[in-house]
Write an enzyme that holds these catalytic residues in place. Structure first.
Site, short mmCIF file in Angstrom:
data_model
loop_
_atom_site.label_atom_id
_atom_site.label_comp_id
_atom_site.label_asym_id
_atom_site.label_seq_id
_atom_site.Cartn_x
_atom_site.Cartn_y
_atom_site.Cartn_z
N GLU A 50 0.87 -1.29 0.04
CA GLU A 50 -0.03 0.15 0.10
C GLU A 50 0.81 1.08 0.07
OE1 GLU A 50 -2.92 2.40 3.32
OE2 GLU A 50 -2.78 0.27 3.27
N GLU A 91 -2.96 11.96 2.66
CA GLU A 91 -3.95 11.64 3.71
C GLU A 91 -4.04 12.94 4.54
OE1 GLU A 91 -4.51 7.23 5.34
OE2 GLU A 91 -2.38 7.72 5.31
#
Length: 267
Positions: A137, A142
Site C-alpha cells: 500500500e 492523507e
C-alpha cells in the site's frame, strides 16, 4: 477517461525523479453531466462497513449520493450523516486499470473537519490473489481533522508475513481544504517519491524499511480515492463537523517513466 493506448495527450513539466519532459498517457477529467456516476469502465466501488481495519464509522456505498460527477469537471465524493449512520464512497481502478513505473497524480480539494479522513492511494493489483499486506500500500495523500499536516506512508509485509509501515508527515503550508492541490507519486524500481504541488515531501527506498521488511512496490498498482470518517485515526467525529462533507477531484493522470518501461495495463 481518455485511454489512448500510450498515445501522448499533453506535455507537462518536470516530474520528481523523472525526466525534464514527460507525457500524459491517461487522464481522467470527470467530464459529464451532473449527478451521473463516475465512468464504470475506469472505476469500481468498494462497498460496506465493518470499520475497514481502523474502526471507521462510514459505510461505503455505490450510490450517486456518495460519488458522482458535478457537471463542472469534478468527481464528488461525499459523506452524509443519515440518522445514526454515515455513508461515503471509496473508488478504485481495481479490475479496470493498473499502473507501473511513472507518476500517478491527482488534483484534489479535501474537506476538513474533526473526524474526516480523505485519501488518495495505491494498492497492489494482486490484492485479490496475495491478500494484504502482501499487496503493498502506498498512501500518497492523507489528511485528518483540520488538515494542518500532510501524511504519506508505505505499508507492506515482513518476511514472516506480518504488517509493517513507514510514515512521513509535516506541517501543511496554508489551508489544505481552501483550494485544490496536486498530489503525486513517482515510482521507479527501488524508489518512491511523493510530492504536493511539485514540492517533494517524501522519499522512500528499500534501505529505509524496518528490519525484516520486504519491498513489494515494484509491480502494477491500482488507484484509490476515498473519504473515511472516524475511527482510531483520525478519532471520533465532532458535533461541529459539517455534513455532507465533500471531497472534490479535478483530475487523475498517469505519466509513464520511459526509462524504466512505465506502463498502464487493463486488469
Amino acid at each position: 477517461m481518455v485511454i489512448p493506448t500510450l498515445l501522448a495527450l499533453a506535455a507537462v513539466g518536470s516530474v520528481p525523479g523523472g525526466s525534464a519532459q514527460a507525457t500524459v498517457v491517461a487522464s481522467e477529467d470527470f467530464t459529464g453531466p451532473a449527478g451521473v456516476a463516475p465512468d464504470p469502465s475506469v472505476w469500481t466501488h468498494d462497498v460496506g462497513g465493518g470499520g475497514w481495519g481502523n474502526g471507521e464509522r462510514q459505510v461505503y456505498t455505490s450510490s450517486t449520493r456518495n460519488a458522482r460527477l458535478d457537471g463542472r469537471g469534478h468527481l464528488v465524493i461525499e459523506a452524509h450523516r443519515e440518522g445514526g449512520r454515515i455513508t461515503s464512497a471509496r473508488l478504485t481502478t481495481r479490475g479496470r486499470y493498473a499502473f507501473r513505473w511513472g507518476t500517478v497524480a491527482a488534483r484534489i480539494k479535501v474537506p476538513i473537519g474533526t473526524g474526516l479522513h480523505p485519501a488518495f492511494w495505491l494498492l497492489g493489483a494482486d490484492l485479490g490473489t496475495v491478500g494484504y499486506p502482501e499487496s503493498g500500500e502506498i498512501d500518497i495523500m492523507e489528511f485528518v481533522n483540520a488538515g494542518t499536516s500532510w501524511h504519506t506512508a508505505l505499508h507492506g509485509p515482513t518476511h514472516g508475513g506480518t504488517h509493517w509501515q513507514v510514515t512521513r508527515s509535516g506541517p501543511f503550508w496554508g489551508l489544505a481544504g481552501a483550494r485544490f492541490h496536486t498530489y503525486a507519486v513517482h515510482r521507479v524500481p527501488g524508489l518512491i517519491v511523493m510530492s504536493i504541488d511539485d514540492r517533494v515531501v517524501s522519499t522512500y527506498t528499500p534501505a529505509m524499511l524496518p528490519p525484516n521488511a520486504r519491498w513489494v512496490f515494484d509491480k502494477p498498482m491500482n488507484v484509490l480515492l476515498n473519504l473515511a470518517v472516524g475511527g482510531r485515526w483520525p478519532g471520533p467525529v465532532a458535533p461541529s463537523t459539517t455534513f455532507p462533507a465533500r471531497m472534490l477531484v479535478d483530475w487523475v493522470r498517469f505519466i509513464p517513466d520511459t526509462e524504466t518501461g512505465g506502463s498502464m495495463s487493463a486488469t
